[in-house]
Design a protein around this motif. Sequence first.
Motif, PDB file in Angstrom:
ATOM      1  N   UNK A 201       0.822  -1.204   0.000  1.00  0.00           N
ATOM      2  CA  UNK A 201       0.000   0.000   0.000  1.00  0.00           C
ATOM      3  C   UNK A 201       0.862   1.264   0.000  1.00  0.00           C
ATOM      4  N   UNK A 202       1.945   1.250   0.767  1.00  0.00           N
ATOM      5  CA  UNK A 202       2.820   2.414   0.808  1.00  0.00           C
ATOM      6  C   UNK A 202       3.459   2.659  -0.552  1.00  0.00           C
ATOM      7  N   UNK A 203       3.832   1.586  -1.227  1.00  0.00           N
ATOM      8  CA  UNK A 203       4.400   1.729  -2.574  1.00  0.00           C
ATOM      9  C   UNK A 203       3.369   2.311  -3.534  1.00  0.00           C
ATOM     10  N   UNK A 204       2.138   1.782  -3.450  1.00  0.00           N
ATOM     11  CA  UNK A 204       1.092   2.238  -4.370  1.00  0.00           C
ATOM     12  C   UNK A 204       0.742   3.707  -4.132  1.00  0.00           C
ATOM     13  N   UNK A 205       0.711   4.136  -2.862  1.00  0.00           N
ATOM     14  CA  UNK A 205       0.413   5.535  -2.558  1.00  0.00           C
ATOM     15  C   UNK A 205       1.417   6.483  -3.194  1.00  0.00           C
ATOM     16  N   UNK A 206       2.625   5.977  -3.402  1.00  0.00           N
ATOM     17  CA  UNK A 206       3.674   6.804  -3.983  1.00  0.00           C
ATOM     18  C   UNK A 206       3.954   6.448  -5.443  1.00  0.00           C
ATOM     19  N   UNK A 207       3.010   5.719  -6.066  1.00  0.00           N
ATOM     20  CA  UNK A 207       3.110   5.422  -7.490  1.00  0.00           C
ATOM     21  C   UNK A 207       4.228   4.459  -7.846  1.00  0.00           C
ATOM     22  N   UNK A 208       4.562   3.548  -6.919  1.00  0.00           N
ATOM     23  CA  UNK A 208       5.664   2.607  -7.137  1.00  0.00           C
ATOM     24  C   UNK A 208       5.206   1.164  -7.011  1.00  0.00           C
ATOM     25  N   UNK A 209       5.988   0.274  -7.576  1.00  0.00           N
ATOM     26  CA  UNK A 209       5.825  -1.144  -7.288  1.00  0.00           C
ATOM     27  C   UNK A 209       6.618  -1.452  -6.017  1.00  0.00           C
ATOM     28  N   UNK A 210       6.374  -2.624  -5.426  1.00  0.00           N
ATOM     29  CA  UNK A 210       7.117  -3.003  -4.218  1.00  0.00           C
ATOM     30  C   UNK A 210       8.606  -3.110  -4.532  1.00  0.00           C
ATOM     31  N   UNK A 213      10.007   0.307  -4.744  1.00  0.00           N
ATOM     32  CA  UNK A 213      10.077   0.905  -3.421  1.00  0.00           C
ATOM     33  C   UNK A 213      11.356   0.480  -2.701  1.00  0.00           C
ATOM     34  N   UNK A 214      11.708  -0.800  -2.821  1.00  0.00           N
ATOM     35  CA  UNK A 214      12.902  -1.311  -2.134  1.00  0.00           C
ATOM     36  C   UNK A 214      14.173  -0.597  -2.580  1.00  0.00           C
ATOM     37  N   UNK A 216      14.359   2.544  -3.118  1.00  0.00           N
ATOM     38  CA  UNK A 216      14.365   3.925  -2.641  1.00  0.00           C
ATOM     39  C   UNK A 216      14.102   4.078  -1.146  1.00  0.00           C
ATOM     40  N   UNK A 217      13.370   3.134  -0.576  1.00  0.00           N
ATOM     41  CA  UNK A 217      13.005   3.241   0.835  1.00  0.00           C
ATOM     42  C   UNK A 217      12.733   1.857   1.405  1.00  0.00           C
ATOM     43  N   UNK A 218      12.767   1.760   2.730  1.00  0.00           N
ATOM     44  CA  UNK A 218      12.448   0.493   3.404  1.00  0.00           C
ATOM     45  C   UNK A 218      11.658   0.790   4.674  1.00  0.00           C
ATOM     46  N   UNK A 219      10.946  -0.223   5.148  1.00  0.00           N
ATOM     47  CA  UNK A 219      10.130  -0.084   6.353  1.00  0.00           C
ATOM     48  C   UNK A 219      10.609  -1.116   7.368  1.00  0.00           C
ATOM     49  N   UNK A 220      10.906  -0.658   8.590  1.00  0.00           N
ATOM     50  CA  UNK A 220      11.400  -1.530   9.650  1.00  0.00           C
ATOM     51  C   UNK A 220      10.376  -1.611  10.781  1.00  0.00           C
ATOM     52  N   UNK A 221      10.347  -2.757  11.457  1.00  0.00           N
ATOM     53  CA  UNK A 221       9.370  -2.994  12.511  1.00  0.00           C
ATOM     54  C   UNK A 221      10.057  -3.491  13.778  1.00  0.00           C
ATOM     55  N   UNK A 222       9.445  -3.177  14.911  1.00  0.00           N
ATOM     56  CA  UNK A 222       9.732  -3.848  16.181  1.00  0.00           C
ATOM     57  C   UNK A 222       8.388  -3.969  16.887  1.00  0.00           C
ATOM     58  N   UNK A 243      15.895   4.711   4.474  1.00  0.00           N
ATOM     59  CA  UNK A 243      16.339   4.660   3.088  1.00  0.00           C
ATOM     60  C   UNK A 243      16.523   3.214   2.657  1.00  0.00           C
ATOM     61  N   UNK A 244      16.981   2.975   1.433  1.00  0.00           N
ATOM     62  CA  UNK A 244      17.081   1.603   0.902  1.00  0.00           C
ATOM     63  C   UNK A 244      18.047   0.717   1.686  1.00  0.00           C
ATOM     64  N   UNK A 245      19.024   1.300   2.388  1.00  0.00           N
ATOM     65  CA  UNK A 245      20.012   0.514   3.132  1.00  0.00           C
ATOM     66  C   UNK A 245      19.735   0.495   4.630  1.00  0.00           C
ATOM     67  N   UNK A 246      18.483   0.730   5.011  1.00  0.00           N
ATOM     68  CA  UNK A 246      18.133   0.671   6.414  1.00  0.00           C
ATOM     69  C   UNK A 246      18.431   1.951   7.165  1.00  0.00           C
ATOM     70  N   UNK A 247      18.702   1.866   8.474  1.00  0.00           N
ATOM     71  CA  UNK A 247      18.865   3.073   9.294  1.00  0.00           C
ATOM     72  C   UNK A 247      20.072   3.920   8.932  1.00  0.00           C
ATOM     73  N   UNK A 248      21.016   3.373   8.166  1.00  0.00           N
ATOM     74  CA  UNK A 248      22.199   4.141   7.780  1.00  0.00           C
ATOM     75  C   UNK A 248      21.898   5.188   6.711  1.00  0.00           C
ATOM     76  N   UNK A 249      20.735   5.060   6.063  1.00  0.00           N
ATOM     77  CA  UNK A 249      20.387   6.004   4.990  1.00  0.00           C
ATOM     78  C   UNK A 249      19.037   6.636   5.271  1.00  0.00           C
ATOM     79  N   UNK A 250      18.891   7.948   5.008  1.00  0.00           N
ATOM     80  CA  UNK A 250      17.602   8.607   5.260  1.00  0.00           C
ATOM     81  C   UNK A 250      16.585   8.238   4.186  1.00  0.00           C
ATOM     82  N   UNK A 251      15.308   8.245   4.519  1.00  0.00           N
ATOM     83  CA  UNK A 251      14.290   7.983   3.508  1.00  0.00           C
ATOM     84  C   UNK A 251      14.149   9.185   2.581  1.00  0.00           C
TER      85      UNK A 251
END
Length: 453
Positions: A201-210, A213-214, A216-222, A243-251
């Motif tokens: 859904x997040x990818x679609x909201x921004x006009x991207x495929x999953x 999306x990977x 350009x950006x990533x989603x992390x959970x705890x 960002x695409x490389x996790x917490x080391x890169x900004x979204x």
Amino acid sequence: MHHPHAIAGMIARLHDPDYSRWAHQIKRSGGCRQPIHLHGKVEHYDQATGQLLHRYTTRTEPGGVLRVPCKTRRASRCPACAEVYRADTYQLVRAGLVGGKGVPETVNSHPCLFVTLTAPSFGAVHVQREKNGKVLPCHARRNAETCPHGQTMSCTERHSADDPRLGEPLCPDCYDYDGSVLFNAISPELWRRFTLALRRRFARLNGLTVKALRAQASIAFAKVAEYQRRGVVHFHAVIRLDGPDGPDTPPPAWATADALAQAVQHAAAAVTAEVKPLGRTFQWGTQLDVRRITMDGDLTEQAVAAYVAKYATKAAECVGTLDRRIQPLDDLNALPVREHARSLIAACMHLGNHPGLAELRLTQWAHMLGFRGHFSTKSRHYSTTLGELRAAREEHMRAEEISTGRLPLFEEDTVLVIAHWQYAGQGLSIGEQLLAAALTGHHVPNLGGPDDA
């Protein structure tokens, strides 16, 4: 008044010639209430010459055993080890919000949400309702219906927080006990599907495929699971944009908290999980809480980390069930549990006999009311791991042993370590538990039963 066996056990241990060494073991285990007892030895050899450099054996230890912490996460079993687990979980969650433990501090600028996913209703239960600090009637209904079992579906009482009726059904015969335990059993799959739907859904909201999306950006959970008093789990989750490389890169700039919140709301409402043999489909409850985590607002990173860590050490105690497995031959009517918990356990045992539900393992997890998932989980890139935190603590303890002369300093690459260990039991007597509590400052254990050594 202390149990007489406890007093006798304390006196015997205090007068033991090896008391000081026993006390050192207890302190080293953090005051663990049910330490593992080990027989064995460790030998260090020089790989080049075969010379024995150092030997440790439990023969000289009190009782001939080494006592090591049980490392349980459950506070109902061992408060000392559970406190270590809680503190580690706090550090893990907080590092993913503000940095540290190998996570860059710049992560505190990444959009982050605190989300609570609840269970659906399985029947009306007694609850404590509040509004503006005032306790409201439980289920006040002017023209309340009478259920098929003759129970008026209304309760005008203002329940206190410690009322034992909280979470119990207004009519037990109407309550969907099967649905409750099946939801618990299927909830880990429902969570997995939620995370997948959220990314889509997040990818679609921004006009991207999953896939796009990977790049350009990533989603992390705890996340952590919490039992409600009615006996079903709901999940609290920290969800962060990277960002695409996790917490080391900004979204990227377009990856905002508002868009993430929209995706969460859509995914929570859209996903379902089916128990096919029974033709039942489950989804999250309608009560969805989505809040922005800020470093200086109402919902701070300390509050979130503390909240998640608190539930990481709890299980289904609030429902009035057991913290041990229930055997198929156990007499359910004789179990020391609340009637509501007994009915949930009975539903697990009954459904566990269904051949099509074997993979849910309801019988084995009846004491957990059907839930068999991990209580706390995280994405690989969210932050550090519990294993890394434990390894750092063990290295610190090893360095302390070396600095005080209890362990010699070796070049690890040149030493061969040979260890032989054998399990020799577990636990402390009640008297020893009292001494352990005094030595480490933990709560004194309940002395209602006999010694359990």
